[in-house]
Design a protein around this motif. Structure first.
Motif, PDB file in Angstrom:
ATOM      1  N   THR A   1       0.946  -1.087   0.019  1.00  0.00           N
ATOM      2  CA  THR A   1      -0.157  -0.150  -0.033  1.00  0.00           C
ATOM      3  C   THR A   1       0.904   0.964   0.076  1.00  0.00           C
ATOM      4  O   THR A   1       1.818   1.277   0.632  1.00  0.00           O
ATOM      5  N   GLU A   2       0.494   2.157  -0.940  1.00  0.00           N
ATOM      6  CA  GLU A   2       1.379   3.429  -0.883  1.00  0.00           C
ATOM      7  C   GLU A   2       0.697   4.688  -0.154  1.00  0.00           C
ATOM      8  O   GLU A   2      -0.466   4.921  -0.019  1.00  0.00           O
TER       9      GLU A   2
ATOM     10  N   TRP B   1       3.051  -5.303   3.378  1.00  0.00           N
ATOM     11  CA  TRP B   1       2.465  -6.105   4.447  1.00  0.00           C
ATOM     12  C   TRP B   1       3.000  -7.484   4.292  1.00  0.00           C
ATOM     13  O   TRP B   1       2.678  -8.237   5.498  1.00  0.00           O
ATOM     14  N   GLY B   2       2.947  -8.002   3.456  1.00  0.00           N
ATOM     15  CA  GLY B   2       3.345  -9.650   3.211  1.00  0.00           C
ATOM     16  C   GLY B   2       3.224  -9.816   1.697  1.00  0.00           C
ATOM     17  O   GLY B   2       3.445  -8.980   0.745  1.00  0.00           O
TER      18      GLY B   2
ATOM     19  N   VAL C   1      -8.232  -6.564 -11.235  1.00  0.00           N
ATOM     20  CA  VAL C   1      -6.649  -6.340 -11.301  1.00  0.00           C
ATOM     21  C   VAL C   1      -6.398  -5.712  -9.923  1.00  0.00           C
ATOM     22  O   VAL C   1      -7.308  -4.639  -9.511  1.00  0.00           O
ATOM     23  N   GLY C   2      -5.289  -5.727  -9.409  1.00  0.00           N
ATOM     24  CA  GLY C   2      -4.814  -5.195  -8.305  1.00  0.00           C
ATOM     25  C   GLY C   2      -3.679  -4.259  -8.532  1.00  0.00           C
ATOM     26  O   GLY C   2      -3.865  -3.338  -9.619  1.00  0.00           O
ATOM     27  N   ASP C   3      -2.713  -3.913  -7.632  1.00  0.00           N
ATOM     28  CA  ASP C   3      -1.698  -3.016  -7.674  1.00  0.00           C
ATOM     29  C   ASP C   3      -0.741  -3.478  -8.904  1.00  0.00           C
ATOM     30  O   ASP C   3      -0.721  -4.421  -9.305  1.00  0.00           O
ATOM     31  N   THR C   4       0.006  -2.489  -9.405  1.00  0.00           N
ATOM     32  CA  THR C   4       1.076  -2.558 -10.556  1.00  0.00           C
ATOM     33  C   THR C   4       2.312  -3.093  -9.762  1.00  0.00           C
ATOM     34  O   THR C   4       2.656  -2.468  -8.567  1.00  0.00           O
TER      35      THR C   4
ATOM     36  N   VAL D   1      -0.380   6.381   8.347  1.00  0.00           N
ATOM     37  CA  VAL D   1      -1.133   5.406   7.852  1.00  0.00           C
ATOM     38  C   VAL D   1      -2.644   5.652   8.412  1.00  0.00           C
ATOM     39  O   VAL D   1      -2.938   5.630   9.836  1.00  0.00           O
ATOM     40  N   PRO D   2      -3.654   5.340   7.699  1.00  0.00           N
ATOM     41  CA  PRO D   2      -5.059   5.542   8.145  1.00  0.00           C
ATOM     42  C   PRO D   2      -5.314   4.409   9.230  1.00  0.00           C
ATOM     43  O   PRO D   2      -4.687   3.419   9.287  1.00  0.00           O
TER      44      PRO D   2
END
Length: 335
Positions: A20-21, A250-251, A291-294, A182-183
């Motif tokens: 996560t960015e 995160w993993g 799709v998810g993240d690049t 971070v939220p």
């Protein structure tokens, strides 16, 4: 209908990082903001922006004339009180001798002792005031608190400054701390040692580190949790107060990826063509993707492609669903 030759790649299972960015601000543990400790008018500036200075190097001079006059007045009062103390000491010694000779009463000796003690106390008070004024005078010369590089100097000779006025900054080159907000709803995943990768606006890596601090509190205004990571900066590419993208890993999970160039977007949805055997031939079938993240030049596929599928990577603009194709597997022959 003649089969159209296309290049395909076989989807394979691989480990995909869960990242996560967040926006990050770089701060220095070796940076000082210089404010005056007294009010007054600047009479001299000894340095310029970009100068390398040592601790104790004079930076600016604030007009000390008024303070010097105050110090001189206090010193004169101290000298006068010193004379009073000397006189009280002479009187006390005289009264002691007269009392021992039986000439004066005990009350006269007590009065002389009281006068001497009061004069001594008054002298100590004045000496403390002189010391205070000397320390105050020292503040009219602003010096560097540490070794470093002088930043911008927004003030000029003749400006009147207060204790809240920014004079300049002194920054020592070296490692920086990335402040990552971070939220709160993701705070349960925060822990010491989480890998962090800093990226510029174009996605190029700026440095890798791990979380070294996680705040135990949530900011009541932003509902975020502060995390920090120490970022090496030996080459000086990063700057204090610079905003960068911080990618937290995160993993990882098992999944497939698809080249970005093999994906088309229609009405906000993502699609890809797969080479599928049907009957005696192979046809192109359009598949809806999630799709998810690049990841580099690929998308992480959440749904729509599974390991072993043949993903068409060329000639997408000429394909339509059901069109016959002739596969040219990347790294292999045609079939």
């Amino acid at each position: 209908m003649q089969a159209m030759p296309v290049q395909v790649m076989v989807a394979a299972a691989q480990k995909i990082p869960d990242t996560t960015e967040y926006l990050s601000i770089l701060k220095s543990r070796h940076s000082a903001t210089i404010n005056p400790q007294v009010e007054g008018q600047i009479t001299k500036i000894f340095v310029k922006s970009g100068d390398h200075v040592k601790a104790g190097t004079p930076l600016l001079q604030i007009d000390p004339l008024k303070q010097q006059a105050t110090l001189s007045s206090q010193e004169a009062s101290r000298l006068a009180q010193q004379a009073n103390l000397n006189y009280a000491k002479v009187q006390l010694d005289r009264e002691k001798k007269l009392f021992e000779a039986g000439v004066v009463a005990k009350q006269e000796l007590d009065n002389a002792q009281t006068n001497y003690d009061a004069a001594a106390a008054q002298l100590r008070s004045l000496e403390q005031q002189v010391t205070t004024q000397q320390v105050e005078l020292h503040y009219y010369g602003v010096v560097a608190p540490m070794d470093g590089i002088i930043g911008d100097i927004p003030v000029r000779v003749g400006d009147r400054v207060a204790v809240t006025t920014l004079l300049t900054t002194v920054d020592e080159p070296g490692a920086l701390e990335a402040y990552i907000y971070v939220p709160a709803d993701r705070a349960r995943n925060l822990r010491m040692g989480v890998p962090v990768r800093l990226l510029d606006t174009e996605g190029h890596g700026l440095g890798d580190a791990r979380l070294t601090f996680v705040s135990p509190q949530v900011d009541t205004e932003t509902q975020t949790v502060l995390a920090k990571a120490m970022i090496p900066n030996a080459d000086g590419r990063l700057r204090v107060a610079q905003q960068v993208r911080a990618q937290l890993e995160w993993g990882a999970h098992a999944g497939t990826v698809i080249p970005i160039l093999a994906v088309t977007r229609i009405n906000g949805e993502f699609f890809a063509f797969l080479a599928v055997k049907e009957g005696n031939g192979v046809v192109a079938r359009q598949k809806l993707l999630k799709v998810g993240d690049t990841i580099g030049n690929d998308y992480a596929v959440l749904d729509g492609v599974k390991p072993g599928d043949h993903i068409i990577t060329s000639g997408l603009q000429f394909l339509r669903d059901g069109a016959p194709v002739m596969e040219q597997v990347v790294g292999g022959g045609s079939k």
